[in-house]
Design a protein around this motif. Sequence first.
Motif, PDB file in Angstrom:
ATOM      1  N   ASN A  43       0.805  -1.216   0.000  1.00  0.00           N
ATOM      2  CA  ASN A  43       0.000   0.000   0.000  1.00  0.00           C
ATOM      3  C   ASN A  43       0.842   1.272   0.000  1.00  0.00           C
ATOM      4  OD1 ASN A  43      -2.492  -1.207  -0.144  1.00  0.00           O
ATOM      5  ND2 ASN A  43      -2.832  -1.248   2.063  1.00  0.00           N
ATOM      6  N   ALA A  44       2.077   1.169   0.505  1.00  0.00           N
ATOM      7  CA  ALA A  44       2.943   2.353   0.529  1.00  0.00           C
ATOM      8  C   ALA A  44       3.291   2.833  -0.882  1.00  0.00           C
ATOM      9  CB  ALA A  44       4.224   2.045   1.305  1.00  0.00           C
ATOM     10  N   PHE A  45       3.119   1.963  -1.885  1.00  0.00           N
ATOM     11  CA  PHE A  45       3.425   2.329  -3.268  1.00  0.00           C
ATOM     12  C   PHE A  45       2.250   3.006  -3.974  1.00  0.00           C
ATOM     13  CE2 PHE A  45       6.750  -1.250  -3.537  1.00  0.00           C
ATOM     14  CZ  PHE A  45       7.771  -0.368  -3.204  1.00  0.00           C
ATOM     15  N   GLU A  46       1.111   3.106  -3.311  1.00  0.00           N
ATOM     16  CA  GLU A  46      -0.084   3.620  -3.990  1.00  0.00           C
ATOM     17  C   GLU A  46       0.124   5.037  -4.504  1.00  0.00           C
ATOM     18  OE1 GLU A  46      -4.805   4.605  -3.149  1.00  0.00           O
ATOM     19  OE2 GLU A  46      -3.718   3.239  -1.813  1.00  0.00           O
ATOM     20  N   THR A 126       3.421 -20.338  12.134  1.00  0.00           N
ATOM     21  CA  THR A 126       2.774 -19.351  11.254  1.00  0.00           C
ATOM     22  C   THR A 126       3.802 -18.816  10.260  1.00  0.00           C
ATOM     23  OG1 THR A 126       3.247 -17.571  12.832  1.00  0.00           O
ATOM     24  CG2 THR A 126       1.100 -18.656  13.010  1.00  0.00           C
ATOM     25  N   PHE A 127       3.286 -18.265   9.162  1.00  0.00           N
ATOM     26  CA  PHE A 127       4.171 -17.776   8.094  1.00  0.00           C
ATOM     27  C   PHE A 127       3.891 -16.299   7.837  1.00  0.00           C
ATOM     28  CE2 PHE A 127       3.830 -22.304   7.449  1.00  0.00           C
ATOM     29  CZ  PHE A 127       5.129 -22.683   7.140  1.00  0.00           C
ATOM     30  N   GLU A 128       4.937 -15.538   7.744  1.00  0.00           N
ATOM     31  CA  GLU A 128       4.848 -14.138   7.329  1.00  0.00           C
ATOM     32  C   GLU A 128       5.298 -14.054   5.869  1.00  0.00           C
ATOM     33  OE1 GLU A 128       7.031 -11.494   9.740  1.00  0.00           O
ATOM     34  OE2 GLU A 128       5.649 -11.612  11.448  1.00  0.00           O
ATOM     35  N   LYS A 129       4.375 -13.620   5.012  1.00  0.00           N
ATOM     36  CA  LYS A 129       4.701 -13.516   3.593  1.00  0.00           C
ATOM     37  C   LYS A 129       4.933 -12.053   3.238  1.00  0.00           C
ATOM     38  CE  LYS A 129       1.942 -17.524   2.191  1.00  0.00           C
ATOM     39  NZ  LYS A 129       0.862 -18.009   1.307  1.00  0.00           N
ATOM     40  N   PHE A 130       6.113 -11.768   2.755  1.00  0.00           N
ATOM     41  CA  PHE A 130       6.443 -10.489   2.141  1.00  0.00           C
ATOM     42  C   PHE A 130       6.662  -9.345   3.130  1.00  0.00           C
ATOM     43  CE2 PHE A 130       2.984 -12.435  -0.568  1.00  0.00           C
ATOM     44  CZ  PHE A 130       3.834 -13.303  -1.205  1.00  0.00           C
ATOM     45  N   GLU A 131       5.906  -9.304   4.237  1.00  0.00           N
ATOM     46  CA  GLU A 131       6.029  -8.157   5.137  1.00  0.00           C
ATOM     47  C   GLU A 131       7.453  -7.993   5.650  1.00  0.00           C
ATOM     48  OE1 GLU A 131       3.535 -10.169   5.117  1.00  0.00           O
ATOM     49  OE2 GLU A 131       1.632  -9.074   5.295  1.00  0.00           O
ATOM     50  N   GLU A 142      13.763  -3.235  -4.884  1.00  0.00           N
ATOM     51  CA  GLU A 142      13.551  -4.355  -5.812  1.00  0.00           C
ATOM     52  C   GLU A 142      12.074  -4.510  -6.140  1.00  0.00           C
ATOM     53  OE1 GLU A 142      17.331  -7.115  -4.301  1.00  0.00           O
ATOM     54  OE2 GLU A 142      15.253  -7.779  -3.994  1.00  0.00           O
ATOM     55  N   PHE A 143      11.226  -4.382  -5.104  1.00  0.00           N
ATOM     56  CA  PHE A 143       9.782  -4.480  -5.321  1.00  0.00           C
ATOM     57  C   PHE A 143       9.316  -3.396  -6.295  1.00  0.00           C
ATOM     58  CE2 PHE A 143       9.438  -6.995  -1.316  1.00  0.00           C
ATOM     59  CZ  PHE A 143       8.617  -7.996  -1.780  1.00  0.00           C
ATOM     60  N   TRP A 144       9.755  -2.148  -6.055  1.00  0.00           N
ATOM     61  CA  TRP A 144       9.304  -1.040  -6.917  1.00  0.00           C
ATOM     62  C   TRP A 144       9.832  -1.192  -8.339  1.00  0.00           C
ATOM     63  CZ3 TRP A 144       5.682   2.020  -7.864  1.00  0.00           C
ATOM     64  CH2 TRP A 144       5.850   3.093  -8.754  1.00  0.00           C
ATOM     65  N   GLU A 145      11.050  -1.665  -8.475  1.00  0.00           N
ATOM     66  CA  GLU A 145      11.618  -1.851  -9.809  1.00  0.00           C
ATOM     67  C   GLU A 145      10.771  -2.830 -10.623  1.00  0.00           C
ATOM     68  OE1 GLU A 145      15.703  -3.592 -11.889  1.00  0.00           O
ATOM     69  OE2 GLU A 145      15.756  -2.922  -9.798  1.00  0.00           O
ATOM     70  N   ALA A 146      10.365  -3.936  -9.989  1.00  0.00           N
ATOM     71  CA  ALA A 146       9.544  -4.925 -10.693  1.00  0.00           C
ATOM     72  C   ALA A 146       8.131  -4.403 -10.935  1.00  0.00           C
ATOM     73  CB  ALA A 146       9.498  -6.222  -9.895  1.00  0.00           C
TER      74      ALA A 146
END
Length: 313
Positions: A43-46, A126-131, A142-146
């Motif tokens: 959401n920070a990329f919105e 439990t699993f934390e995905k991506f956060e 890297e996230f923003w570049e993709a």
Amino acid sequence: MPKSMTGFGRGECLRYDRRFKVEIKSVNHRYGDFNIRLPRFLNAFEDRVRKRLASQIARGKVDVWVGFDSYTQRDIQAKVNWAFADAYVHALKEICDRYNWQITLFPSNETNPGLGLLARNPDVVTFEKFESAYSNGEAQNEFWEALSGALEEALTRFNAMRQAEGEALAADMREKRGRVRELAALITERAPVAVAEHAEKLRERLTELVEKLQESNAPTEIAESRFLTEIALLADRSSIDEELTRLASHLSQFDDILEESEPIGRKLDFLVQELNREVNTIGSKSTDQQLAKWVVELKSEIEKIREQVQNIE
């Protein structure tokens, strides 16, 4: 060239073992309205996405969907809830003690007989995905570049579709504008003749009236100069020269606006309103049947142009 407000574009980018998919679609809207759906952790990329869209899209109701898949272990972190696991094992032991059950309750060939039960409980591991990955500054880049790679591809295809549809709309409007010019030329040629014919009819009617009054011995003091003055006033009130001049000017501006590269929808919408205003005035001043027919045709063509303008950015 004008762009349509309706369009669709899809983009995809695979980098750093992460895949982003972006879809953009839009429909007509008076203003620029962006609805962006991102995975919660992004959401920070919105705001970045919104600014990029606003730099390319001036008007339209725009829906943007962003999908994400990760194929790297860096983006997933497993956590053991030790407090829950300890409490769970303790409860199992108490149950065995209460009912005098032996530990053989668990399969004897298992190294850790209670592991199967613990593993089946979703609250233990439990699993934390991506956060956790996103909290790292390098990973954010890297996230923003993709994501931006997929966004740019979607925007390119989206704008290409809007451009193609805009060119088709412009061609259709030019054709209708040509018909408007033809009708305006016919009206320009017919208008002075119509005024003269109307004046002649008034002269004939007045002559008939004078003759009837003479037959009845009624007073018939009508000065010829007064009659000519009234005819001149009638001709002036019926003149549509100014309206035809403004109509021609508006049509010329229409051509110029269609060649502009910036968003032109609002300019064209205003210009069509002015075209309608002039045609309505021409219609109100015209008493000639043929002129009235051409005015109706003019209104029809301008309305068709107005409908097309509603699709232009």
